[in-house]
Design a protein around this motif. Structure first.
Motif, PDB file in Angstrom:
ATOM      1  N   UNK A 282      41.255  41.853  26.645  1.00 29.82           N
ATOM      2  CA  UNK A 282      42.029  42.748  27.503  1.00 29.82           C
ATOM      3  C   UNK A 282      43.026  43.526  26.665  1.00 29.82           C
ATOM      4  N   UNK A 283      43.277  44.734  27.095  1.00 32.95           N
ATOM      5  CA  UNK A 283      44.241  45.606  26.417  1.00 32.95           C
ATOM      6  C   UNK A 283      44.748  46.611  27.448  1.00 32.95           C
ATOM      7  N   UNK A 284      46.007  46.414  27.899  1.00 34.43           N
ATOM      8  CA  UNK A 284      46.511  47.251  28.973  1.00 34.43           C
ATOM      9  C   UNK A 284      45.655  47.054  30.214  1.00 34.43           C
ATOM     10  N   UNK A 285      45.109  48.133  30.775  1.00 33.21           N
ATOM     11  CA  UNK A 285      44.261  48.029  31.962  1.00 33.21           C
ATOM     12  C   UNK A 285      42.819  47.671  31.624  1.00 33.21           C
ATOM     13  N   UNK A 286      42.454  47.788  30.363  1.00 29.60           N
ATOM     14  CA  UNK A 286      41.068  47.529  29.965  1.00 29.60           C
ATOM     15  C   UNK A 286      40.782  46.030  29.931  1.00 29.60           C
ATOM     16  N   UNK A 287      39.607  45.651  30.437  1.00 28.71           N
ATOM     17  CA  UNK A 287      39.180  44.252  30.454  1.00 28.71           C
ATOM     18  C   UNK A 287      37.682  44.163  30.168  1.00 28.71           C
ATOM     19  N   UNK A 288      37.276  43.074  29.531  1.00 30.33           N
ATOM     20  CA  UNK A 288      35.866  42.717  29.404  1.00 30.33           C
ATOM     21  C   UNK A 288      35.703  41.327  29.996  1.00 30.33           C
ATOM     22  N   UNK A 289      34.697  41.162  30.850  1.00 27.65           N
ATOM     23  CA  UNK A 289      34.533  39.900  31.557  1.00 27.65           C
ATOM     24  C   UNK A 289      33.060  39.548  31.667  1.00 27.65           C
ATOM     25  N   UNK A 290      32.757  38.252  31.511  1.00 26.66           N
ATOM     26  CA  UNK A 290      31.404  37.752  31.686  1.00 26.66           C
ATOM     27  C   UNK A 290      31.361  36.968  32.993  1.00 26.66           C
ATOM     28  N   UNK A 291      30.437  37.339  33.887  1.00 27.76           N
ATOM     29  CA  UNK A 291      30.391  36.761  35.226  1.00 27.76           C
ATOM     30  C   UNK A 291      28.989  36.262  35.555  1.00 27.76           C
ATOM     31  N   UNK A 292      28.879  35.320  36.517  1.00 24.68           N
ATOM     32  CA  UNK A 292      27.546  34.943  37.010  1.00 24.68           C
ATOM     33  C   UNK A 292      26.821  36.176  37.556  1.00 24.68           C
ATOM     34  N   UNK A 293      25.510  36.190  37.472  1.00 24.96           N
ATOM     35  CA  UNK A 293      24.727  37.365  37.847  1.00 24.96           C
ATOM     36  C   UNK A 293      24.951  37.797  39.301  1.00 24.96           C
ATOM     37  N   UNK A 294      25.199  36.825  40.202  1.00 22.08           N
ATOM     38  CA  UNK A 294      25.358  37.161  41.613  1.00 22.08           C
ATOM     39  C   UNK A 294      26.814  37.333  42.020  1.00 22.08           C
ATOM     40  N   UNK A 295      27.729  37.388  41.037  1.00 19.37           N
ATOM     41  CA  UNK A 295      29.160  37.476  41.346  1.00 19.37           C
ATOM     42  C   UNK A 295      29.536  38.932  41.613  1.00 19.37           C
ATOM     43  N   UNK A 296      30.188  39.215  42.775  1.00 19.29           N
ATOM     44  CA  UNK A 296      30.572  40.605  43.074  1.00 19.29           C
ATOM     45  C   UNK A 296      31.711  41.084  42.178  1.00 19.29           C
ATOM     46  N   UNK A 297      31.699  42.354  41.807  1.00 18.81           N
ATOM     47  CA  UNK A 297      32.751  42.893  40.942  1.00 18.81           C
ATOM     48  C   UNK A 297      32.901  44.385  41.183  1.00 18.81           C
ATOM     49  N   UNK A 298      34.116  44.892  40.940  1.00 14.77           N
ATOM     50  CA  UNK A 298      34.323  46.340  41.054  1.00 14.77           C
ATOM     51  C   UNK A 298      34.368  47.006  39.681  1.00 14.77           C
ATOM     52  N   UNK A 299      33.981  46.251  38.629  1.00 15.47           N
ATOM     53  CA  UNK A 299      33.892  46.813  37.285  1.00 15.47           C
ATOM     54  C   UNK A 299      32.543  47.493  37.082  1.00 15.47           C
ATOM     55  N   UNK A 300      32.302  47.958  35.861  1.00 15.03           N
ATOM     56  CA  UNK A 300      31.032  48.613  35.540  1.00 15.03           C
ATOM     57  C   UNK A 300      30.294  47.788  34.495  1.00 15.03           C
ATOM     58  N   UNK A 301      28.974  47.683  34.650  1.00 14.22           N
ATOM     59  CA  UNK A 301      28.169  46.891  33.723  1.00 14.22           C
ATOM     60  C   UNK A 301      28.257  47.462  32.309  1.00 14.22           C
ATOM     61  N   UNK A 302      28.246  46.557  31.332  1.00 14.28           N
ATOM     62  CA  UNK A 302      28.306  46.966  29.927  1.00 14.28           C
ATOM     63  C   UNK A 302      27.630  45.901  29.066  1.00 14.28           C
ATOM     64  N   UNK A 303      27.738  46.059  27.744  1.00 15.94           N
ATOM     65  CA  UNK A 303      27.191  45.057  26.832  1.00 15.94           C
ATOM     66  C   UNK A 303      25.706  44.806  27.063  1.00 15.94           C
ATOM     67  N   UNK A 304      25.303  43.525  26.979  1.00 15.42           N
ATOM     68  CA  UNK A 304      23.889  43.158  27.111  1.00 15.42           C
ATOM     69  C   UNK A 304      23.327  43.551  28.483  1.00 15.42           C
TER      70      UNK A 304
END
Length: 547
Positions: free
Chosen positions: A152-174
């Motif tokens: 995390x840096x300021x408002x920026x975040x990277x998060x790893x979640x279960x595949x069926x977990x709802x999120x308002x972020x955008x997919x990235x990485x793998x």
């Protein structure tokens, strides 16, 4: 968050849009408070977007206790919670500003605003434990964030979640690799916040940050090779620096260049990697040694119409300096258009042809010509100037050593000049080559500094920043001090300030453009003001402009 909304939620266990009129709060206030509560994880959305229900848990229990103890919950906005939670450990004003991405002035204002909740230890501030509920609440939020977010840096975040977990972020990485042609099935959903359009460089650098083992990095390498023509290496380096994975990125390039890596345990054996690459239908770039390169020029010499001088400046030069064993391309520079034309014609007579489609990073080199022939290294030919930045000066020519005679006379450029030329390049391997040079020899740094100063007029805009970035990266990676870094930094800051101040610009805007501390920028402003090179314009927050 709004106290009326929170009270309604804590008493009834749920709240919806029907409470707006009853509580006499605006729709904006309601939505902002609900957004902060969702971020804290103390509520869950109902069937309607405007309805939420209270969840049981440690965070909600502490929030409830603080509210009924009379704490001013209006202070508990997401921004304030994040800022206060960073003070569960003692920090100076400068340390706090750096961690929270606020200016020194903004940080001082916050410290004054929340002084009643803080104590001082020497020159450091820390959250006081007098209000145990607040301290426990903030510590819990902080620890939860550390567990949940990879970075995390300021408002920026990277998060790893279960595949069926709802999120308002955008997919990235793998999670985005398949979209770009590398078909994989990741076990987790990888997400970036806040939601925005991500570049392919973002996707790769995020994947490197998420990587935990050799198989993960293998997929990152394959993704890079699959899409290599699309990548801007400068953007990858900038992202990896911000994410704290610059070392992993440089190891990836060293691995591809058959150079030693810092952390071999994170890489497959080369034979195993090649098998994996073939499974995915990916070809790695072939590499070529000294004998074949010399044979290319021996044959070209027979076809040259006049005597010319060709200077080796790239991986082929490092082979001659015994710093590398192989290279995927040959870099040369000639002193005139006429000489370049003679070399190009000679190579074309031997079957070489212009590269039809250049990868982005090689297009940025701005070569005079780029030639290829099946089974041979690509030939990158520069005339007078390298990467549209540094001229191959008379001084550089004089420092070069003659290797062969004939119609094509080959000259070996000095390691100091090779290092400098690679420092302004945009190719993936050049930074790793600079590291190899430093491992093999002791350079004369004065030669390089004098050359940079002599060629300042040739470095457009603020191209010195590329040199500075490479020097600082090598210092961190190799745990060394390069004696000219401080001087280059000073040159860069002054030139960058004068370049950016062509139009009125604030300190905050300057910091967004260049990676220098606020203190350094303010000191430079004072210096340039004294020299009457810039002046302040407008009221606070003032802007600076060329005098």
């Amino acid at each position: 968050m709004n106290s009326k909304i929170l009270k309604e939620l804590l008493i009834n266990g749920r709240i919806d849009s029907g409470s707006l009129k009853k509580l006499k709060v605006s729709s904006y206030t309601y939505q902002k408070s609900i957004k902060d509560l969702l971020w804290l994880g103390v509520v869950v959305e109902g069937k309607s977007k405007m309805s939420v229900s209270l969840l049981d848990g440690q965070v909600s229990a502490l929030l409830k206790r603080m509210f009924f103890d009379g704490f001013n919950v209006e202070l508990l906005t997401k921004e304030n919670i994040e800022w206060l939670s960073s003070l569960t450990d003692p920090k100076t004003t400068v340390e706090l500003a750096g961690e929270t991405s606020l200016s020194n002035a903004q940080t001082s204002h916050k410290l004054n605003k929340f002084a009643q909740f803080l104590s001082k230890q020497g020159n450091k501030y820390v959250l006081a434990k007098l209000n145990s509920s607040l301290f426990d609440f903030l510590l819990l939020v902080k620890n939860r964030s550390i567990q949940e977010f990879v970075w995390k840096n300021g408002e920026e975040r990277l998060q790893s979640l279960p595949l069926d977990f709802p999120t308002d972020g955008i997919l990235t990485g793998f999670s985005r690799f398949t979209e770009f042609g590398l078909m994989i099935n990741p076990a987790f959903k990888q997400v970036y916040f806040p939601r925005k359009e991500l570049s392919i460089e973002d996707v790769l650098s995020h994947a490197i940050k998420f990587s935990k083992n050799a198989n993960d990095l293998m997929l990152c390498i394959l993704f890079y090779l699959k899409n290599k023509a699309k990548f801007d290496v400068g953007k990858i380096e900038k992202n990896c620096e911000k994410l704290g994975v610059m070392g992993a990125w440089l190891d990836i390039i060293a691995y591809l260049e058959d150079q030693p890596v810092k952390h071999p345990g994170f890489f497959l054996l080369k034979e195993e990697f090649m098998q994996k690459a073939r499974v995915y239908g990916i070809e790695t770039s072939p590499r070529y040694g000294q004998k074949l390169i010399q044979a290319i020029f021996n044959e070209a010499s027979k076809k040259a119409s006049e005597r010319i001088r060709v200077y080796f400046i790239g991986g082929n030069a490092l082979i001659e300096h015994k710093a590398k064993n192989s290279t995927k391309d040959v870099d040369v520079v000639l002193a005139s258009e006429k000489q370049s034309s003679i070399l190009i014609n000679a190579l074309k007579k031997n079957g070489f042809a212009e590269v039809a489609e250049r990868e982005l990073q090689y297009n940025q080199l701005e070569t005079s010509s780029m030639l290829q022939k099946k089974g041979f290294p690509r030939m990158d030919i520069f005339t007078k100037k390298i990467c549209n930045a540094l001229k191959f000066s008379k001084r550089m020519q004089e420092r070069s050593k003659k290797m062969t005679d004939g119609r094509i006379e080959l000259y070996l450029t000095s390691l100091e000049d090779i290092f400098l030329l690679k420092s302004v390049s945009s190719r993936d391997s050049d930074l790793v080559d600079c590291e190899t040079i430093l491992q093999k020899t002791v350079l004369n740094w004065k030669i390089m500094l004098d050359e940079i100063i002599a060629q300042e007029k040739n470095l457009k805009g603020i191209q010195e920043l590329a040199i500075l970035h490479h020097l600082e990266t090598l210092e961190k990676r190799m745990n060394i001090k390069i004696p000219i870094t401080k001087k280059i930094s000073s040159i860069c800051l002054e030139k960058a300030m004068l370049y950016l101040a062509k139009k009125p610009i604030s300190i905050r805007e300057i910091r967004q453009k260049i990676d220098f501390s606020e203190t350094s920028i303010r000191n430079q402003i004072k210096k340039l003001e004294k020299e009457k090179k810039i002046r302040k314009a407008g009221k606070k927050p003032f802007k600076v402009v060329i005098a």
